[in-house]
Every structure is written in C-alpha cells, then in structure tokens.
Design a protein around this motif. Structure first.
Motif, mmCIF file in Angstrom:
data_model
loop_
_atom_site.group_PDB
_atom_site.id
_atom_site.type_symbol
_atom_site.label_atom_id
_atom_site.label_comp_id
_atom_site.label_asym_id
_atom_site.label_seq_id
_atom_site.Cartn_x
_atom_site.Cartn_y
_atom_site.Cartn_z
ATOM 1 N N SER A 143 -5.278 -3.810 -4.331
ATOM 2 C CA SER A 143 -6.921 -3.953 -4.452
ATOM 3 C C SER A 143 -7.260 -3.143 -5.640
ATOM 4 C CB SER A 143 -7.311 -3.334 -3.112
ATOM 5 O OG SER A 143 -7.460 -1.962 -2.745
ATOM 6 N N SER A 144 -6.813 -2.101 -5.943
ATOM 7 C CA SER A 144 -7.287 -1.422 -7.175
ATOM 8 C C SER A 144 -6.796 -2.086 -8.587
ATOM 9 C CB SER A 144 -6.666 -0.044 -7.284
ATOM 10 O OG SER A 144 -6.971 0.626 -8.237
ATOM 11 N N SER B 43 -1.890 0.515 -5.325
ATOM 12 C CA SER B 43 -2.817 -0.152 -4.425
ATOM 13 C C SER B 43 -3.160 -1.530 -5.073
ATOM 14 C CB SER B 43 -4.266 0.795 -4.240
ATOM 15 O OG SER B 43 -5.178 -0.085 -4.105
ATOM 16 N N ASN C 165 -4.183 7.582 -6.119
ATOM 17 C CA ASN C 165 -5.072 7.626 -4.898
ATOM 18 C C ASN C 165 -6.303 6.970 -5.045
ATOM 19 O OD1 ASN C 165 -2.747 9.260 -3.880
ATOM 20 N ND2 ASN C 165 -3.742 11.000 -4.935
ATOM 21 N N GLN D 187 -7.864 5.039 -3.223
ATOM 22 C CA GLN D 187 -8.613 5.100 -1.849
ATOM 23 C C GLN D 187 -9.517 6.424 -1.692
ATOM 24 O OE1 GLN D 187 -5.375 5.367 -2.211
ATOM 25 N NE2 GLN D 187 -4.644 7.153 -1.267
ATOM 26 N N GLN D 188 -9.232 7.242 -2.395
ATOM 27 C CA GLN D 188 -9.917 8.561 -2.076
ATOM 28 C C GLN D 188 -11.339 8.460 -3.161
ATOM 29 O OE1 GLN D 188 -7.800 12.064 -2.631
ATOM 30 N NE2 GLN D 188 -6.034 11.360 -1.108
ATOM 31 N N TYR D 189 -11.225 7.794 -4.043
ATOM 32 C CA TYR D 189 -12.249 7.648 -5.017
ATOM 33 C C TYR D 189 -12.627 6.372 -5.338
ATOM 34 C CZ TYR D 189 -9.111 11.697 -6.325
ATOM 35 O OH TYR D 189 -8.472 12.612 -6.156
ATOM 36 N N PRO D 190 -13.643 5.938 -4.166
ATOM 37 C CA PRO D 190 -14.437 4.784 -4.455
ATOM 38 C C PRO D 190 -15.308 4.470 -5.951
ATOM 39 C CG PRO D 190 -14.998 5.675 -2.388
ATOM 40 C CD PRO D 190 -14.125 6.613 -3.096
ATOM 41 N N SER E 179 2.352 4.654 -1.113
ATOM 42 C CA SER E 179 1.981 5.758 -1.802
ATOM 43 C C SER E 179 3.311 6.360 -2.693
ATOM 44 C CB SER E 179 1.369 6.746 -1.063
ATOM 45 O OG SER E 179 2.143 7.367 -0.179
ATOM 46 N N THR F 254 -9.214 -5.077 -8.830
ATOM 47 C CA THR F 254 -10.604 -4.742 -9.224
ATOM 48 C C THR F 254 -10.521 -4.352 -10.853
ATOM 49 O OG1 THR F 254 -11.108 -3.650 -7.407
ATOM 50 C CG2 THR F 254 -12.382 -2.787 -9.272
ATOM 51 N N SER G 119 -1.340 0.573 -10.511
ATOM 52 C CA SER G 119 -1.620 1.575 -9.333
ATOM 53 C C SER G 119 -0.486 1.160 -8.280
ATOM 54 C CB SER G 119 -2.805 1.177 -8.982
ATOM 55 O OG SER G 119 -3.077 2.001 -7.750
ATOM 56 N N ASN H 220 0.908 -1.145 -0.063
ATOM 57 C CA ASN H 220 0.217 -0.065 -0.045
ATOM 58 C C ASN H 220 0.718 1.209 0.029
ATOM 59 O OD1 ASN H 220 -2.584 -1.403 -0.004
ATOM 60 N ND2 ASN H 220 -1.960 -1.793 2.353
#
Length: 298
Positions: free
Chosen positions: A211-212, A209, A173, A175-178, A32, A215, A207, A30
């Motif tokens: 998880s991103s 992330s 980012n 996590q800021q934009y579901p 950044s 997805t 990314s 994770n």
C-alpha cells in the motif's frame, strides 16, 4: 568485464552453495524486514573485487561493511569504493521530520540508552529530530566514527548529490507513520530529486508495504518503484500495475521465479526487474548470473 577494481571489506564465512537454496514461491505482501545478520569485517581486512558491467550493485545502507550503516560516512565510503547506487531506510520522528535509520528503535546503532536512559523502548517515532541529532551513531561500529550522527533525509540527499550517487530509498515501517509517503515526496521534490534526470536514472522508492508503494506511485507516477518481498506467482501481474521491481531476499527465490518476474512489464512499460538482497559481496557476480538478477543489494 569492467576492470576497475575497488577496495571493499571481505565478508568472512559467507560461502554459499546455490544448489542448496530452497525455493519459496509464496510470500507475504506485508512482510517486515528484520535486521540481517551482517558480519562486520575488520577495517584492515580488504580484498580487491572487480565490478561487472551488470548487474547493478547497490551498497546496502551505504558501504555498511566498512562504515556505520545509514550514515553520511557510509555514503562517503560507498563513493570511495566505486558504488554507483546506495540503499537507505527512511523513518519519521515525533515532530514529523524524516531521518535515515533502519531499526524501529535507536538502541542498536546509537548511544540512546545512555543519553536518554528513561525513554524505553527508545523508538524512533518517540524522539524529536533535535533529540536524535544528539546521539552518537558511529561508536557502536568503531571508535573512529564517534562523531557520526543519524542523518536527516535532507542531509543524506545532499551528500548523495555531492557524490553524484543513485538512491534506492526504502520507506521503513510506513504503517507507523501515516502520511510519510507524502512527506518523503515533498523532501525529494525540494531537493531536486524528482526532476526528469533523477526519476529516470537515479531514484527508486521501495517498501515491504504494498500500500505504501501504491501511494508513492499515485503521488508521483513518474518515479520508479519496487516491492520488497516475493509475492506468489499468481499475484505478480497485480504488482506490475504499480511497481517496476520485485526485490526479494536471496534465500526466498530461485531462477524460475526471476524468469517469471521478467516475463512481465512493469508500471512504466519496461521488463520487470529483480534486485535481490542479503547477497554476499564476495559471491555477488556468480549468484547474480545463476539467478538472472538485474541488481544485488550487498
């Protein structure tokens, strides 16, 4: 060696001793990205550098040595310089539009403080697309780019298509934009970037992330994906289930780490690749050869 030469900005003070790099084997899934310390060379300070047939050379935020990063001017400059790949960063506005911007705030690369003086901390997510479109995204770099604007992802994709360029798209980012992954996929689809030719040869989504990236793979399994970072060796096999690339910062890996990644097959059945970032342009060929990188982001 391909003898086609391009005009590129010289990066001052970028001598790098490969032997002095300290290997770092464990990284955060994770992590950044911060703003890399990039030297903006004078526009007249240029040098001829020949491209090799390999590795892939990616223009970081467009040709950001000679034009303001993540703008259409940077895409045009990348094309003129002979780049085939361009990297960008995608974020989301308050009204759900997708724009190309690296930082979480607009302060470093636009005149947002002057245009909207009472809107601190000037985060991308706090402004509408129409408000961001009013900003000057070029003067900070050089006055001759004063009319440059923050492009929408749709505008950026059209310009990339105009030049027949290939895209390394970073979801910034998330996590800021579901839900931003689905919106990016919809934008790519509408622009024709999810056709067979694009997903096989012209597009990678990455990314910091994990998880991103998972997805994106779930939404569009055919799209090539990359994880930005340097996962520990014992975790690499788990990443191979949903990525094709591990893309670390140069200073965080060594040749042995790259070899470990190459031993694995990615989600699409091919050998996993490594695209390193923060690689100085003038030394990219020597560095890529020493480490075994498949690509460099310069």
């Amino acid at each position: 060696m391909n003898q086609r030469s391009v005009r590129v900005a010289a990066v001052t003070g970028c001598a790098l001793l490969i032997a002095s790099l300290t290997p770092v084997w464990a990284g955060s899934a994770n992590a950044s990205s911060g703003t890399a310390g990039r030297v903006t060379a004078p526009l007249t300070d240029v040098v001829d550098i020949p491209w090799l047939t390999g590795p892939v050379v990616v223009a970081h935020r467009g040709a950001s040595q000679v034009a303001p990063e993540n703008t259409l001017a940077a895409v045009d400059a990348a094309d003129r310089q002979g780049f085939k790949w361009v990297e960008n960063d995608v974020q989301q506005t308050r009204d759900g539009k997708l724009v190309v911007m690296h930082d979480a705030t607009l302060t470093r690369t636009t005149n947002v403080r002057r245009v909207f003086p009472h809107r601190a901390p000037w985060r991308v997510r706090d402004f509408t697309a129409a408000e961001i479109a009013r900003l000057d995204a070029g003067s900070w770099f050089n006055k001759r780019f004063a009319r440059e604007r923050v492009p929408t992802l749709a505008e950026f994709l059209r310009r990339m298509e105009d030049h027949d360029l290939r895209l390394l798209l970073e979801i910034k980012n998330p996590q800021q934009y579901p839900g931003i992954e689905a919106r990016i996929v919809k934008e790519l689809s509408g622009a024709g970037w999810l056709g067979r030719g694009h997903v096989r040869r012209r597009l990678v989504v990455q990314s910091f992330s994990a998880s991103s990236v998972q997805t994106v793979h779930r939404l569009v399994p055919s799209v090539r994906t990359g994880f930005l970072g340097n996962p520990p060796l014992n975790a690499l096999a788990s990443y191979a289930r949903y990525v094709d690339q591990i893309n670390p910062q140069l200073s965080k890996v060594n040749a042995q780490y790259v070899t470990a990644v190459h031993r694995l097959r990615g989600v699409h059945g091919r050998r996993m690749e490594v695209f390193a970032w923060d690689v100085p342009l003038r030394n990219y060929a020597r560095i890529a050869s020493a480490y075994g990188f498949d690509g460099v982001i310069v």
